[in-house]
Design an enzyme around this catalytic site. Structure first.
Site, PDB file in Angstrom:
ATOM      1  N   SER A  84       4.377 -28.842  -0.549  1.00  0.00           N
ATOM      2  CA  SER A  84       4.833 -30.183  -0.180  1.00  0.00           C
ATOM      3  C   SER A  84       4.966 -30.362   1.321  1.00  0.00           C
ATOM      4  CB  SER A  84       6.176 -30.491  -0.859  1.00  0.00           C
ATOM      5  OG  SER A  84       7.165 -29.572  -0.443  1.00  0.00           O
ATOM      6  N   SER A 117       4.703 -14.562   5.798  1.00  0.00           N
ATOM      7  CA  SER A 117       5.850 -13.862   6.346  1.00  0.00           C
ATOM      8  C   SER A 117       6.209 -14.520   7.676  1.00  0.00           C
ATOM      9  CB  SER A 117       5.532 -12.370   6.489  1.00  0.00           C
ATOM     10  OG  SER A 117       6.642 -11.654   6.967  1.00  0.00           O
ATOM     11  N   TYR A 134      17.471 -14.423   7.103  1.00  0.00           N
ATOM     12  CA  TYR A 134      16.034 -14.709   7.115  1.00  0.00           C
ATOM     13  C   TYR A 134      15.263 -13.421   7.427  1.00  0.00           C
ATOM     14  CZ  TYR A 134      11.525 -16.739   8.334  1.00  0.00           C
ATOM     15  OH  TYR A 134      10.180 -17.037   8.381  1.00  0.00           O
ATOM     16  N   LYS A 138      12.432 -11.279   5.168  1.00  0.00           N
ATOM     17  CA  LYS A 138      11.078 -11.035   5.669  1.00  0.00           C
ATOM     18  C   LYS A 138      10.808  -9.541   5.877  1.00  0.00           C
ATOM     19  CE  LYS A 138       9.751 -15.228   5.437  1.00  0.00           C
ATOM     20  NZ  LYS A 138       8.821 -15.615   4.344  1.00  0.00           N
TER      21      LYS A 138
END
Length: 273
Positions: free
Chosen positions: A11, A134, A148, A152
């Site tokens: 989206s 990533s 975050y 990752k």
């Protein structure tokens, strides 16, 4: 001959940019979204080649059903792109338990389950390509971005191991590590914790998230082009860093880390039998 792609989170951001480029060139895209309204134009323009699926990747049973149904309907999917994810900014003490749980469920567990569920189909069809979106934040960590980075760093460890497991089945794995780009990831979808004045010195990210203070250097269109092109590279590149600033920061951090490791030769050997 065109390819069939399955991409989570089309989206906005890289997912949207990739879907548009692929559909325009005639490929088939199975794209997942949480709100069909955000891709209504793609549904209308590409009724035969855009297969839109409603999915929240934190719903693991629904994710597994969606992957199964997509492979059964299309017969073969050449490239699966684990793209859905978001950024969460805030120091560790500022983060709520719910915020921690949700980003892990989205960025890490959702990606793991998407890839894991795709593997038996890719293996049965004789190969394919996995692309994990990533970040150079899988190599370089900054304050107020700990969760975050955790997701990752975690997904890259998973993908690096999986790449070795599935190479024998002609399945390639690529981790894409973009730097800052002008997408909704930075200017729309990023979440910010309930900030504490005690950590004000770590809140420089607020400037980065404010588009009026200057835009990120990365061009999403060019980045998406490079990601798409990587699906044709043989062998599959394990990692792709996109953005000159991201590459410079990654090399600097890895060189610092390597230099530190090299000072530990005697310490490491001192614990051997």
């Amino acid at each position: 001959m065109g390819k069939t792609w399955m991409i989570t989170g089309v989206s906005s951001g890289f997912g949207r940019e990739m879907a548009e480029q692929l559909l325009e060139r005639g490929d088939v895209v199975i794209g997942t979204v949480r709100d069909e309204g955000k891709v209504g134009d793609l549904i209308e323009r590409y009724p035969d080649t855009f297969d839109c699926r409603l999915l929240d990747v934190t719903d693991v049973p629904a994710l597994q059903r969606t992957v199964r149904d997509a492979f059964e309907r299309h017969g073969r999917i050449d490239v699966v792109v684990s793209n859905a994810g978001y950024g969460l900014f805030g120091c560790a003490e500022e983060l709520s338990d719910a915020e921690i749980d949700h980003i892990v469920a989205t960025n890490l567990v959702g990606s793991i389950q998407f890839i894991k569920t795709s593997l038996p189909y890719l293996r049965a069809q004789g190969g394919g390509r996995i692309i994990q979106m990533s970040s150079y934040g899988a190599q370089v960590a900054y304050p107020a971005n700990s969760m975050y980075h955790a997701t990752k760093f975690g997904i890259e460890g998973f993908c690096e191991a999986v790449a070795q497991e599935v190479a024998q089945f002609n399945i390639g794995v690529t981790m894409v590590e973009p730097g800052g780009a002008r997408t909704e990831f930075r200017y729309g979808s990023a979440k910010v914790a309930d900030l504490m004045p005690e950590y004000e010195s770590c809140h420089g990210f607020l400037t980065m998230l404010d588009a009026s203070k200057g835009l990120a250097p990365g061009d999403p269109k060019r980045m998406a082009e490079r990601i798409i092109a990587s699906a044709d590279q043989e062998p599959a590149p394990l990692r792709m860093v996109l953005g000159s600033q991201a590459l410079a920061a990654t090399i600097e951090r890895l060189e610092t880390r390597l230099a530190d490791f090299k000072t530990q030769t005697e310490l490491a050997a001192s614990t051997d039998f």
